[in-house]
Design an enzyme around this catalytic site. Structure first.
Site, PDB file in Angstrom:
ATOM      1  N   ALA A  12       0.813  -1.225   0.000  1.00  0.00           N
ATOM      2  CA  ALA A  12       0.000   0.000   0.000  1.00  0.00           C
ATOM      3  C   ALA A  12       0.840   1.265   0.000  1.00  0.00           C
ATOM      4  O   ALA A  12       0.369   2.318  -0.434  1.00  0.00           O
ATOM      5  CB  ALA A  12      -0.937  -0.013   1.209  1.00  0.00           C
ATOM      6  N   GLY A  14       3.549   1.699  -1.714  1.00  0.00           N
ATOM      7  CA  GLY A  14       4.313   1.797  -2.968  1.00  0.00           C
ATOM      8  C   GLY A  14       3.686   2.776  -3.939  1.00  0.00           C
ATOM      9  O   GLY A  14       2.686   3.437  -3.649  1.00  0.00           O
ATOM     10  N   GLY A  17       0.214   1.653  -5.146  1.00  0.00           N
ATOM     11  CA  GLY A  17      -0.688   1.845  -4.011  1.00  0.00           C
ATOM     12  C   GLY A  17      -1.106   3.300  -3.854  1.00  0.00           C
ATOM     13  O   GLY A  17      -2.284   3.607  -3.633  1.00  0.00           O
ATOM     14  N   VAL A 129      -1.533  -7.978  -8.903  1.00  0.00           N
ATOM     15  CA  VAL A 129      -0.870  -6.975  -9.751  1.00  0.00           C
ATOM     16  C   VAL A 129       0.649  -7.189  -9.717  1.00  0.00           C
ATOM     17  O   VAL A 129       1.333  -7.016 -10.722  1.00  0.00           O
ATOM     18  CB  VAL A 129      -1.235  -5.553  -9.274  1.00  0.00           C
ATOM     19  CG1 VAL A 129      -0.466  -4.489 -10.056  1.00  0.00           C
ATOM     20  CG2 VAL A 129      -2.743  -5.320  -9.400  1.00  0.00           C
ATOM     21  N   ASP A 159      -2.329  -4.115 -20.121  1.00  0.00           N
ATOM     22  CA  ASP A 159      -1.960  -4.450 -21.503  1.00  0.00           C
ATOM     23  C   ASP A 159      -3.160  -4.238 -22.429  1.00  0.00           C
ATOM     24  O   ASP A 159      -3.037  -3.720 -23.538  1.00  0.00           O
ATOM     25  CB  ASP A 159      -1.494  -5.913 -21.580  1.00  0.00           C
ATOM     26  CG  ASP A 159      -0.456  -6.217 -20.525  1.00  0.00           C
ATOM     27  OD1 ASP A 159       0.625  -5.626 -20.562  1.00  0.00           O
ATOM     28  OD2 ASP A 159      -0.749  -7.040 -19.629  1.00  0.00           O
ATOM     29  N   HIS A 187       1.269 -11.988 -18.557  1.00  0.00           N
ATOM     30  CA  HIS A 187       1.550 -10.547 -18.476  1.00  0.00           C
ATOM     31  C   HIS A 187       3.068 -10.382 -18.451  1.00  0.00           C
ATOM     32  O   HIS A 187       3.694 -10.279 -17.411  1.00  0.00           O
ATOM     33  CB  HIS A 187       0.915  -9.946 -17.213  1.00  0.00           C
ATOM     34  CG  HIS A 187       1.432  -8.569 -16.906  1.00  0.00           C
ATOM     35  ND1 HIS A 187       1.104  -7.470 -17.655  1.00  0.00           N
ATOM     36  CD2 HIS A 187       2.266  -8.124 -15.949  1.00  0.00           C
ATOM     37  CE1 HIS A 187       1.725  -6.406 -17.162  1.00  0.00           C
ATOM     38  NE2 HIS A 187       2.441  -6.773 -16.122  1.00  0.00           N
TER      39      HIS A 187
HETATM   40  P1  NDP Z   1       5.065  -0.500  -7.409  1.00  0.00           P
HETATM   41  O1  NDP Z   1       3.927  -0.099  -6.567  1.00  0.00           O
HETATM   42  O2  NDP Z   1       5.496   0.386  -8.523  1.00  0.00           O
HETATM   43  O3  NDP Z   1       4.811  -1.958  -8.044  1.00  0.00           O
HETATM   44  C1  NDP Z   1       4.309  -3.026  -7.280  1.00  0.00           C
HETATM   45  C2  NDP Z   1       4.217  -4.275  -8.121  1.00  0.00           C
HETATM   46  O4  NDP Z   1       3.329  -4.079  -9.205  1.00  0.00           O
HETATM   47  C3  NDP Z   1       5.541  -4.713  -8.737  1.00  0.00           C
HETATM   48  O5  NDP Z   1       5.627  -6.123  -8.634  1.00  0.00           O
HETATM   49  C4  NDP Z   1       5.400  -4.293 -10.157  1.00  0.00           C
HETATM   50  O6  NDP Z   1       6.117  -5.135 -11.024  1.00  0.00           O
HETATM   51  C5  NDP Z   1       3.947  -4.548 -10.372  1.00  0.00           C
HETATM   52  N1  NDP Z   1       3.401  -3.974 -11.605  1.00  0.00           N
HETATM   53  C6  NDP Z   1       2.449  -4.546 -12.356  1.00  0.00           C
HETATM   54  N2  NDP Z   1       2.177  -3.814 -13.404  1.00  0.00           N
HETATM   55  C7  NDP Z   1       2.970  -2.773 -13.356  1.00  0.00           C
HETATM   56  C8  NDP Z   1       3.169  -1.673 -14.202  1.00  0.00           C
HETATM   57  N3  NDP Z   1       2.520  -1.513 -15.316  1.00  0.00           N
HETATM   58  N4  NDP Z   1       4.057  -0.750 -13.847  1.00  0.00           N
HETATM   59  C9  NDP Z   1       4.749  -0.901 -12.729  1.00  0.00           C
HETATM   60  N5  NDP Z   1       4.609  -1.934 -11.909  1.00  0.00           N
HETATM   61  C10 NDP Z   1       3.743  -2.868 -12.222  1.00  0.00           C
HETATM   62  O7  NDP Z   1       6.330  -0.830  -6.511  1.00  0.00           O
HETATM   63  P2  NDP Z   1       6.933  -0.046  -5.276  1.00  0.00           P
HETATM   64  O8  NDP Z   1       8.297  -0.606  -5.115  1.00  0.00           O
HETATM   65  O9  NDP Z   1       6.700   1.404  -5.357  1.00  0.00           O
HETATM   66  O10 NDP Z   1       6.030  -0.541  -4.090  1.00  0.00           O
HETATM   67  C11 NDP Z   1       5.951  -1.859  -3.689  1.00  0.00           C
HETATM   68  C12 NDP Z   1       5.503  -1.860  -2.254  1.00  0.00           C
HETATM   69  O11 NDP Z   1       5.178  -3.190  -1.916  1.00  0.00           O
HETATM   70  C13 NDP Z   1       6.579  -1.388  -1.270  1.00  0.00           C
HETATM   71  O12 NDP Z   1       5.988  -0.410  -0.440  1.00  0.00           O
HETATM   72  C14 NDP Z   1       6.915  -2.668  -0.492  1.00  0.00           C
HETATM   73  O13 NDP Z   1       7.205  -2.379   0.858  1.00  0.00           O
HETATM   74  C15 NDP Z   1       5.626  -3.406  -0.622  1.00  0.00           C
HETATM   75  N6  NDP Z   1       5.655  -4.839  -0.402  1.00  0.00           N
HETATM   76  C16 NDP Z   1       4.682  -5.316   0.416  1.00  0.00           C
HETATM   77  C17 NDP Z   1       4.573  -6.637   0.687  1.00  0.00           C
HETATM   78  C18 NDP Z   1       3.509  -7.078   1.582  1.00  0.00           C
HETATM   79  O14 NDP Z   1       2.539  -6.359   1.763  1.00  0.00           O
HETATM   80  N7  NDP Z   1       3.618  -8.245   2.178  1.00  0.00           N
HETATM   81  C19 NDP Z   1       5.517  -7.605   0.103  1.00  0.00           C
HETATM   82  C20 NDP Z   1       6.466  -7.011  -0.805  1.00  0.00           C
HETATM   83  C21 NDP Z   1       6.512  -5.662  -1.043  1.00  0.00           C
HETATM   84  P3  NDP Z   1       7.607  -4.800 -11.514  1.00  0.00           P
HETATM   85  O15 NDP Z   1       8.504  -5.071 -10.335  1.00  0.00           O
HETATM   86  O16 NDP Z   1       7.801  -5.768 -12.632  1.00  0.00           O
HETATM   87  O17 NDP Z   1       7.614  -3.366 -11.936  1.00  0.00           O
END
Ligand code: NDP
Length: 328
Positions: A12, A14, A17, A129, A159, A187
């Site tokens: 959330a 990220g 989020g 996602v 997509d 995807h």
């Molecule tokens: P993002 O919010 O940008 O992305 C999150 C995920 O969505 C990634 O796997 C990303 O893939 C994917 N994704 C799917 N479609 C798209 C797209 N079109 N463009 C970009 N991403 C896409 O990542 P952040 O690093 O900003 O945030 C991730 C958050 O998740 C962090 O706050 C982290 O702490 C948290 N987290 C939470 C977990 C939990 O709740 N247990 C576990 C792991 C992480 P891709 O990497 O291929 O871009």
């Protein structure tokens, strides 16, 4: 209805989020009459940032938002959940092998699937996602034996929307005039965007576009590599468009797809179109009475079948890899 729907968002704090939560709270996902209760799941290091986002949600004074809670435990976050958006995932680090990536994500999506199995509401709908989305959804579903596998979906909608936009631009029409493209398979860069049954302004897309070379050499790679092009231009991965696609996916799932048109959904295969049963693959889907159904009976040309087979082959490889790792 006045009973709030419980929506859990992982990752959330990220980028996606941040682009997603405010639109959910505004009613864009479940409609203007449905109050929502948000549950934010984060890893412990990101809980403070999630608290900041929750403060901003408060400050929006959204009339439909009945509460925001923050968790670092999946079991607590998914208790009574109706809609689960699994956004947080382990990104591929430098030098990381595919096996390492799948194992790291297995450590996230396995326990989340188990928590959903244990505590979710009986109508739970899950959208994955976080990448690799199809295989992460497969892992989560396999840890939730009491939840129908069709409730675990992977996002193909970004997509799909990218394909609509590219076709509209090429044809010189508004995007609302374009429908019924399909994103088959995974995807990933190996997805198969298919316009064979698409419609542009009421006419078959292949005859409106009338340029097979453009479709094969420009359209397909542009859609499949759009994520990289956004990173190149923006210096960061697409977040708002990914969030928007998640909103579109859940809205159509809950409220139904418009009559006469379909969308693309990563859904568990029942063997349709030769996709091995049990894989979570992109299909043309309609939503009726709150359930996704694969559109049946579409003709698939030899070249389309070849494109589908390549993408589905990648899904088979990912499934076999997570099976070998004991993740499913
Ligand atoms: P993002 O919010 O940008 O992305 C999150 C995920 O969505 C990634 O796997 C990303 O893939 C994917 N994704 C799917 N479609 C798209 C797209 N079109 N463009 C970009 N991403 C896409 O990542 P952040 O690093 O900003 O945030 C991730 C958050 O998740 C962090 O706050 C982290 O702490 C948290 N987290 C939470 C977990 C939990 O709740 N247990 C576990 C792991 C992480 P891709 O990497 O291929 O871009």
């Amino acid at each position: 209805s006045t009973t709030p729907v419980t929506v859990t968002v992982t990752g959330a704090a990220g980028q996606i989020g941040y682009a997603l939560l405010f639109r959910i709270a505004s009613g864009a996902m479940l409609g203007p009459d449905t109050p929502v209760r948000l549950r934010l799941l984060e890893i412990p290091q990101a809980v403070k940032a999630a608290e900041g986002t929750a403060m901003e949600l408060d400050d929006c004074a959204f009339p439909l938002l009945s509460g925001v809670d923050i968790y670092d435990s999946a079991e607590a976050a998914f208790d009574s959940v109706n809609v689960a958006l699994l956004v947080g995932a382990r990104p591929r680090g430098p030098g990381m092998e595919r096996g390492d990536l799948l194992a790291a994500n297995g450590g996230i999506f396995g326990p989340q699937g188990a928590a959903i199995n244990k505590g979710a509401a009986s109508d739970v709908r899950v959208l994955v996602v976080g990448n690799p989305a199809n295989t992460n959804a497969l892992i989560a579903a396999s840890h939730a034996p009491d939840v129908p596998a069709s409730r675990f979906t992977a996002m193909m909608r970004l997509d799909h929307n990218r394909a609509l936009a590219q076709l509209a631009a090429r044809a010189g029409v508004g995007v609302a005039a374009v429908s019924n493209v399909t994103i088959w398979g995974n995807h990933s860069a190996k997805q198969y965007p298919d316009i064979a049954h698409a419609v542009i302004g009421g006419r078959p897309a292949p005859s409106v576009i009338a340029d097979d070379a453009w479709v094969a050499d420009t359209f397909v790679p542009t859609v499949a590599k759009r994520g990289a092009a956004i990173i190149e231009a923006r210096g960061a991965s697409s977040a708002a468009s990914a969030a928007n696609a998640a909103i579109d996916h859940v809205r159509d799932w809950v409220l139904g797809t418009p009559e006469g048109s379909w969308t693309s959904v990563g859904l568990v295969s029942d063997g349709s179109y030769g996709v091995p049963e049990g894989l979570i693959s992109g299909f043309p889907c309609v939503s009726r009475d709150g359930q996704w159904e694969i559109v049946q009976g579409l003709s698939v040309s030899e070249s389309a079948q070849a494109g589908i087979d390549v993408s589905v082959g990648e899904l088979v490889e990912e499934r076999d890899a997570v099976r070998e790792l004991g993740l499913i």
